[in-house]
Scaffold this motif. Structure first.
Motif: not given
Length: 375
Positions: A14-15, A18, A108, A112, A115-116, A130, A133, A138, A140
Motif C-alpha cells: 500500500l505504501f 500510494l 494500513a 498511509v 506515505a503522506a 491516514a 483513508w 487507493t 485520495w
C-alpha cells in the motif's frame, strides 16, 4: 550503521502504491520516513522518524522525541473514536475520529501515514489523511465526514455546533491592498472584492484607514474585507448603522484565537479565514466561516508563510474536500495573470492577487485583464 529499534508493522504494498500514484501530484521527500512503536523505537530518533504510542506517553518520552525534532503520535480510545495527539516541530494538535477497527496503528494506517509524510504533508495533516483513508481504497480521501475533528486548538465544541456566519457568493477577482489609497483607486474600477491589509500599531491610523476604505466602498460594486483589525471594523460598522461599506473581516490562523467570533457573527459581517492544509481547514470548518482562502498555492513574497507553497495538487485536493462544506473558496498566494486560469479551472469562484495589481505599470489595464479571466 544499523539503527536500533523495531519498526511498526507497515503495509509495504500500500505504501509503495500510494507514493508511486501520488508523487507527481504532491512531490516526494527523498529521505525515507520510518514509523516505530514508542516502546520499540530507537534511542536516538531522527527528524524523519514518527513514534506511535498506544496511550499517553510519559514526559520523558515526549521531551526525548521533541529534542530530536521527530514526530510523536499518542492514540487513546474514547468510546468508538480514536483521540490522536500529534506532536511535531510544527506544534501540537489533538484530533478525534470514528474508529474503523480496534487497532490504533494498523499496518494500513501506518502505510498511509508514512506515505503522506513522504509526500511532504506535515505530521498533523498526514494524520488527518491516514485517519480519513477508506480501507481497501487507493483513491485520495475526499469524504469530509471521514476526516477527524479538531479538539486542540478547537474553535468550537464538536458536540455543540455553532451558527454559521453569513454566506458569501463567489467573490470573483479579489485584490488584497495595503492602504485606503489603493482601495480608493480600485473601487472605481469595479473590482468585485477588495481587502484592506493595513499593517500598523497606531490605533488612530488604523481607524482612519478603515474609515476611508469603508467610505470608498460604500454604495459601490466592491465588497470590502478588513484584514485583522476586526474590533475596529465592527465598531465602525455599528457606528454607521450597519451601512458602513464594510462587507466582512478576514483573519489568519494566528488571529482566530484572539478574535471574538461571536461578536463578529452578531455584527452581520462576513468572515473569511486563511488556511494552509487539512488540519487548519477542519479546525475552521467547525465555525462555519463565510469563505475559506486556500494557499499559498505558489511562491509569494508579499508575506512570510508558515508553510511551503502548497502547489496545484494540494490545492485541487483541498477544493474537492471543502467545496461541498463551504462553497465560497478563494485561491491565494502567488496568483497572477499567467496562472489564474489554472487556479479557476479547479472549481473555485475567486482568486486573490496582490502584486499582479499593485506592481502593474497600468493598474486599470491589469484589473480589466484579470477580471476578463473570470468571464
Amino acid at each position: 550503521m544499523t539503527r536500533q529499534g523495531v519498526a511498526a508493522a507497515l503495509d509495504a504494498a500500500l505504501f509503495d502504491d500510494l507514493v508511486r500514484r501520488y508523487a507527481a501530484m504532491f512531490g516526494r521527500d527523498e529521505a525515507p520516513w520510518q514509523a516505530w512503536l514508542l516502546a520499540n523505537g530507537p534511542a536516538s530518533p531522527g527528524a524523519h522518524d514518527v513514534l506511535l504510542s498506544d496511550g499517553e506517553a510519559d514526559a520523558a518520552a515526549i521531551d526525548r522525541v521533541a529534542a530530536a525534532g521527530a514526530v510523536l503520535i499518542e492514540t487513546e480510545r474514547e468510546g468508538g473514536r480514536w483521540i490522536d495527539t500529534v506532536r511535531s516541530p510544527m506544534g501540537t494538535w489533538v484530533l478525534d475520529v470514528q474508529a474503523d477497527d480496534g487497532n490504533p496503528h494498523s499496518p494500513a494506517f501506518v502505510a498511509v501515514l508514512c506515505a503522506a509524510l513522504s509526500l511532504h504533508f506535515p505530521a498533523h495533516d498526514a494524520l488527518c489523511i491516514a485517519r480519513a483513508w477508506q480501507p481497501g481504497s487507493t483513491a485520495w480521501p475526499g469524504a469530509f465526514a471521514r476526516f477527524p475533528r479538531v479538539r486542540h486548538a478547537a474553535l468550537a465544541s464538536p458536540d455543540a455546533p455553532v451558527r454559521p456566519f453569513a454566506p458569501c457568493p463567489d467573490l470573483g477577482l479579489y485584490v488584497v491592498l495595503p492602504s485606503a489609497d489603493w482601495i480608493e483607486r480600485l473601487v472605481p474600477l469595479a473590482v468585485p472584492t477588495v481587502q484592506l491589509r493595513f499593517k500598523s500599531d497606531d490605533p488612530a491610523a488604523i481607524q482612519a484607514e478603515i474609515a476611508r476604505a469603508a467610505s470608498a466602498a460604500r454604495g459601490s460594486q466592491s465588497r470590502l474585507f478588513i484584514n485583522d483589525h476586526w474590533r475596529v471594523a465592527i465598531d465602525h460598522h455599528a457606528a454607521c448603522g450597519g451601512d458602513s461599506g464594510i462587507y466582512g473581516i478576514h483573519l489568519g490562523q494566528e488571529d482566530l484565537d484572539e478574535a471574538d467570533l461571536d461578536a463578529i457573527r452578531a455584527s452581520g459581517l462576513r468572515l473569511g479565514v486563511s488556511t494552509h492544509g487539512y488540519a487548519e481547514m477542519l479546525r475552521v470548518a467547525a465555525i462555519g466561516p463565510s469563505y475559506l482562502a486556500l494557499g499559498a498555492i505558489f511562491p509569494t513574497t508579499t508575506k512570510v508563510m508558515p508553510t511551503q507553497p502548497q502547489g496545484m495538487g494540494r490545492f485541487q485536493s483541498y477544493v474537492a474536500l471543502m467545496k461541498p462544506v463551504i462553497p465560497s473558496l478563494v485561491g491565494i498566494g502567488g496568483v497572477n495573470a499567467g496562472n489564474m486560469r489554472e487556479v479557476l479551472a479547479v472549481g473555485v469562484g475567486s482568486a486573490a492577487v496582490v502584486r499582479a495589481v499593485t506592481e502593474a505599470d497600468d493598474v486599470a489595464a491589469a484589473v480589466a485583464g484579470l477580471k476578463g479571466l473570470f468571464e
